[in-house]
Design a protein around this motif. Structure first.
Motif, PDB file in Angstrom:
ATOM      1  N   CYS A 101      45.306  35.228   6.112  1.00  0.00           N
ATOM      2  CA  CYS A 101      45.039  34.753   7.464  1.00  0.00           C
ATOM      3  C   CYS A 101      44.702  35.966   8.322  1.00  0.00           C
ATOM      4  N   VAL A 143      41.893  31.656  11.085  1.00  0.00           N
ATOM      5  CA  VAL A 143      40.734  31.998  10.258  1.00  0.00           C
ATOM      6  C   VAL A 143      41.253  32.669   8.989  1.00  0.00           C
ATOM      7  N   TYR A 185      35.173  24.872   5.658  1.00  0.00           N
ATOM      8  CA  TYR A 185      34.777  26.149   5.056  1.00  0.00           C
ATOM      9  C   TYR A 185      33.300  26.379   5.332  1.00  0.00           C
ATOM     10  N   TRP A 194      44.788  27.631  15.941  1.00  0.00           N
ATOM     11  CA  TRP A 194      43.827  27.668  14.839  1.00  0.00           C
ATOM     12  C   TRP A 194      43.803  29.046  14.192  1.00  0.00           C
ATOM     13  N   ILE A 211      34.338  31.857   5.686  1.00  0.00           N
ATOM     14  CA  ILE A 211      35.738  31.696   6.070  1.00  0.00           C
ATOM     15  C   ILE A 211      36.185  30.249   5.893  1.00  0.00           C
ATOM     16  N   THR A 212      37.487  30.056   5.889  1.00  0.00           N
ATOM     17  CA  THR A 212      38.058  28.720   6.019  1.00  0.00           C
ATOM     18  C   THR A 212      38.839  28.685   7.327  1.00  0.00           C
ATOM     19  N   ALA A 213      38.528  27.702   8.148  1.00  0.00           N
ATOM     20  CA  ALA A 213      39.184  27.564   9.448  1.00  0.00           C
ATOM     21  C   ALA A 213      40.088  26.343   9.426  1.00  0.00           C
ATOM     22  N   TRP A 251      34.425  34.054  16.897  1.00  0.00           N
ATOM     23  CA  TRP A 251      33.900  33.504  15.645  1.00  0.00           C
ATOM     24  C   TRP A 251      32.839  32.469  15.992  1.00  0.00           C
ATOM     25  N   PHE A 283      42.650  24.035  12.042  1.00  0.00           N
ATOM     26  CA  PHE A 283      43.073  23.721  13.406  1.00  0.00           C
ATOM     27  C   PHE A 283      44.212  22.707  13.363  1.00  0.00           C
ATOM     28  N   CYS A 294      37.460  22.164  14.215  1.00  0.00           N
ATOM     29  CA  CYS A 294      38.012  21.650  15.474  1.00  0.00           C
ATOM     30  C   CYS A 294      37.719  20.162  15.619  1.00  0.00           C
ATOM     31  N   VAL A 326      33.685  26.694  12.493  1.00  0.00           N
ATOM     32  CA  VAL A 326      34.766  26.649  13.481  1.00  0.00           C
ATOM     33  C   VAL A 326      34.688  25.360  14.293  1.00  0.00           C
TER      34      VAL A 326
END
Length: 243
Positions: free
Chosen positions: A94, A107, A153, A105, A51-53, A173, A55, A182, A178
């Motif tokens: 998303c 995901v 990522y 935030w 995933i790409t997170a 998650w 924030f 953050c 993640v």
């Protein structure tokens, strides 16, 4: 989610639930090429996905309580949170959006490199949205806000957690990606860092144009990339309507 008080607590059933969860087979946690639907999750399985997170939070939000009364702060926070969610929610890839205090935030399902470029576009829209919001805050004689945006990522474990049968549950998650996004968010826009900070793995997967929008710096021994990019369409709207 709002609490459901129709059930009384039973310690024997609680013990059974703990055993049921802890005795679940590790083989129930499987790899997926893309983020599955929430409906595929049970209280016994989970999925490993890349995933790409992203924030975003308000810099120095704790200081804002000294400058404004709570109803004013509530309106400022609502305007900010509302549009962060709107921007992320408009993206087809998303899959999850969460709000935690003044932080939003998301995901994103990014199986292809072009998808990661798309998340960079989201960051640009968020940055431009804050510029528009600050114009409106100035007009109300409220304090302007500044933000930090972090993007990473990587691999995460997607699980369903909560109280089975209560209707109270959420997707959790788990993974460094993640926590790292953050962490980058908490550094962005602070101590002379630019508004958006991305990890090296995100930078390495961007197209040449987007790579040119970021500059590298060392965070200890780790290379990060920072930028202050905007969305050109929103910038044109700002120049036309925010005078």
């Amino acid at each position: 989610m709002e609490a459901n008080h129709t059930m009384s607590y039973d310690v024997d059933k609680s013990s059974e639930r703990m055993d049921d969860i802890l005795n679940a087979s590790n083989s129930n946690f499987t790899d997926k090429d893309s983020i599955p639907a929430r409906s595929d999750l049970t209280f016994k399985n989970g999925y490993y996905v890349n995933i790409t997170a992203i924030f975003i939070d308000i810099v120095g939000s704790s200081d804002m309580t000294d400058e404004h009364k709570r109803p004013t702060l509530a309106k400022m926070y609502r305007a900010f949170l509302s549009e962060c969610v709107a921007i992320m929610n408009a993206e087809y890839n998303c899959k999850e959006i969460s709000i935690n205090g003044d932080c939003v935030w998301g995901v994103f399902d990014t199986p292809y490199k072009s998808d990661i470029d798309g998340v960079i576009s989201v960051a640009a829209k968020l940055n431009s949205m804050v510029k528009i919001l600050n114009y409106k805050l100035r007009k109300k004689e409220y304090s302007e806000i500044s933000v930090g945006i972090g993007i990473d990522y990587g691999r995460a474990l997607m699980v369903k957690a909560g109280y089975s049968g209560s209707g109270i549950n959420d997707v959790i998650w788990m993974g460094d990606v993640v926590n790292s996004a953050c962490h980058l968010c908490n550094k962005a826009g602070r101590d002379y860092r630019k508004v958006i900070i991305i990890s090296k793995v995100v930078y390495d997967n961007l197209n040449e144009h987007n790579q040119g929008l970021f500059s590298s710096y060392l965070d200890g021994w780790i290379t990060r990339y920072e930028g202050d990019i905007i969305n050109t369409v929103m910038e044109e709207w700002y120049n036309k309507n925010c005078k």
